[in-house]
Scaffold this motif. Structure first.
Motif, PDB file in Angstrom:
ATOM      1  N   CYS A 100       0.832  -1.210   0.000  1.00  0.00           N
ATOM      2  CA  CYS A 100       0.000   0.000   0.000  1.00  0.00           C
ATOM      3  C   CYS A 100       0.863   1.254   0.000  1.00  0.00           C
ATOM      4  CB  CYS A 100      -0.930   0.001   1.213  1.00  0.00           C
ATOM      5  SG  CYS A 100      -2.166  -1.325   1.197  1.00  0.00           S
ATOM      6  N   ALA A 101       1.947   1.232   0.766  1.00  0.00           N
ATOM      7  CA  ALA A 101       2.829   2.396   0.836  1.00  0.00           C
ATOM      8  C   ALA A 101       3.483   2.678  -0.513  1.00  0.00           C
ATOM      9  CB  ALA A 101       3.900   2.168   1.909  1.00  0.00           C
ATOM     10  N   VAL A 102       3.945   1.626  -1.193  1.00  0.00           N
ATOM     11  CA  VAL A 102       4.566   1.812  -2.507  1.00  0.00           C
ATOM     12  C   VAL A 102       3.526   2.314  -3.505  1.00  0.00           C
ATOM     13  CG1 VAL A 102       5.756   0.662  -4.409  1.00  0.00           C
ATOM     14  CG2 VAL A 102       6.331   0.069  -2.047  1.00  0.00           C
ATOM     15  N   ARG A 103       2.317   1.771  -3.433  1.00  0.00           N
ATOM     16  CA  ARG A 103       1.236   2.211  -4.325  1.00  0.00           C
ATOM     17  C   ARG A 103       0.916   3.689  -4.105  1.00  0.00           C
ATOM     18  NH1 ARG A 103      -0.330   0.671  -9.127  1.00  0.00           N
ATOM     19  NH2 ARG A 103       0.200  -1.521  -9.347  1.00  0.00           N
ATOM     20  N   GLU A 104       0.913   4.105  -2.878  1.00  0.00           N
ATOM     21  CA  GLU A 104       0.583   5.501  -2.564  1.00  0.00           C
ATOM     22  C   GLU A 104       1.667   6.463  -3.039  1.00  0.00           C
ATOM     23  OE1 GLU A 104      -0.335   5.935   1.567  1.00  0.00           O
ATOM     24  OE2 GLU A 104      -2.009   4.524   1.492  1.00  0.00           O
ATOM     25  N   MET A 105       2.878   5.942  -3.254  1.00  0.00           N
ATOM     26  CA  MET A 105       3.954   6.788  -3.765  1.00  0.00           C
ATOM     27  C   MET A 105       3.675   7.225  -5.199  1.00  0.00           C
ATOM     28  SD  MET A 105       7.272   4.740  -2.303  1.00  0.00           S
ATOM     29  CE  MET A 105       8.368   5.598  -3.425  1.00  0.00           C
ATOM     30  N   GLY A 106       2.866   6.428  -5.918  1.00  0.00           N
ATOM     31  CA  GLY A 106       2.553   6.762  -7.300  1.00  0.00           C
ATOM     32  C   GLY A 106       3.679   6.480  -8.256  1.00  0.00           C
ATOM     33  N   LYS A 107       4.625   5.612  -7.844  1.00  0.00           N
ATOM     34  CA  LYS A 107       5.772   5.311  -8.704  1.00  0.00           C
ATOM     35  C   LYS A 107       5.916   3.802  -8.908  1.00  0.00           C
ATOM     36  CE  LYS A 107       8.367   9.329  -7.016  1.00  0.00           C
ATOM     37  NZ  LYS A 107       9.616   9.789  -6.368  1.00  0.00           N
TER      38      LYS A 107
END
Length: 291
Positions: free
Chosen positions: A254-261
């Motif tokens: 989820c954290a990586v997804r929220e980075m938008g990268k």
């Protein structure tokens, strides 16, 4: 002289035949009263949640009730250990979150819990929030199968509210809220009944902290450093903590997804993300985000 045969203690069974139907009727009535009492307790519990919590000023502009059927009810005993026996009253976990920063891990964990328990889910909008995107009002998805309230094993209530961090209560009358997406994710994952040894638990907590404090809240330099760390770790194992899927994978994904990268992450991280997204709970959340 005392006549033993006339005394009640020494009456023959035939003399008490008329008492049997009366006792059976009393037992039936008692069962009906208990059933109605449990229904009343469930109704009062629902009202209590709305009246005796900090969310008493709820302005319910949109409500979505969802039911999820359980495929495995054997873990109900674990719910009893963590939340206490329900005695006919729904055990409700109440979570407040800001729609400007929706906790994606909650959506994934909700779907996992629905596979294990009969979950009654509700979505409310607090008066502190002016509007909520339509897809967030349906983030628990719609289900067709329903039960009476006392048959549900777990309740999850999501309140879209103007809060700085997600907050959770599961005993609304006598506990301080648990704050932070990572802490809430730890608790919800524990309801699935998986247990780990001390070393594994420490590694899980470490990865969750890295995901929350560095990937979600850190600087660009910290995020780049964590992506390299993830890439090295995932070059050795399938999941973040060895070969077993854990809540650390959920929160970090989820954290990586929220980075938008997601398209620019290192190879091992990208491979791991694809493995997560091949699991139904993740793919369903992706569909929600793309809506």
């Amino acid at each position: 002289m005392w006549n033993f045969e006339e005394h009640e203690l020494f009456k023959t069974p035939n003399e008490d035949e008329n008492a049997v139907p009366v006792l059976e009727a009393l037992e039936a009535r008692q069962e009906e009263i208990l059933k109605r009492l449990y229904e009343l307790m469930a109704a009062v519990e629902g009202i209590s949640k709305m009246v005796q919590t900090p969310d008493a000023d709820l302005d319910v502009t949109d409500i979505a009730d969802v039911d999820c059927s359980a495929s495995d009810s054997t873990a109900v005993t674990h719910l009893d250990e963590l939340l206490g026996k329900h005695y006919g009253v729904l055990r409700d976990v109440v979570i407040s979150a800001n729609p400007c920063k929706p906790p994606l891990s909650l959506f994934v964990l909700h779907r996992l819990l629905c596979r294990q328990y009969k979950v009654l889910s509700s979505i409310h909008v607090h008066s502190s929030v002016s509007s909520v995107p339509a897809h967030l009002l349906k983030c628990f998805m719609e289900q067709t199968r329903s039960y009476s309230r006392q048959e549900y094993q777990l309740g999850i209530t999501l309140i879209w509210k103007d809060v700085s961090k997600p907050q959770m209560k599961f005993s609304v009358q006598n506990m301080c809220p648990i704050e932070g997406e990572g802490n809430i994710a730890r608790f919800l994952f524990s309801l699935l009944g998986q247990r780990f040894n001390a070393l594994t638990s420490t590694l899980i907590d470490s990865w969750i902290d890295v995901a929350v404090f560095q990937l979600m809240e850190g600087s660009n330099k910290e995020k780049s450093s964590v992506l390299r760390l993830l890439n090295n770790a995932l070059g050795k194992t399938s999941w973040l903590v060895g070969n077993e899927f854990t809540v650390a994978d959920i929160v970090t994904w989820c954290a990586v997804r929220e980075m938008g990268k997601a398209s620019a992450v290192p190879d091992n991280v990208l491979k791991w993300m694809n493995a997560c997204e091949n699991l139904a709970p993740f793919s369903e959340v992706l569909q929600l985000l793309d809506a």
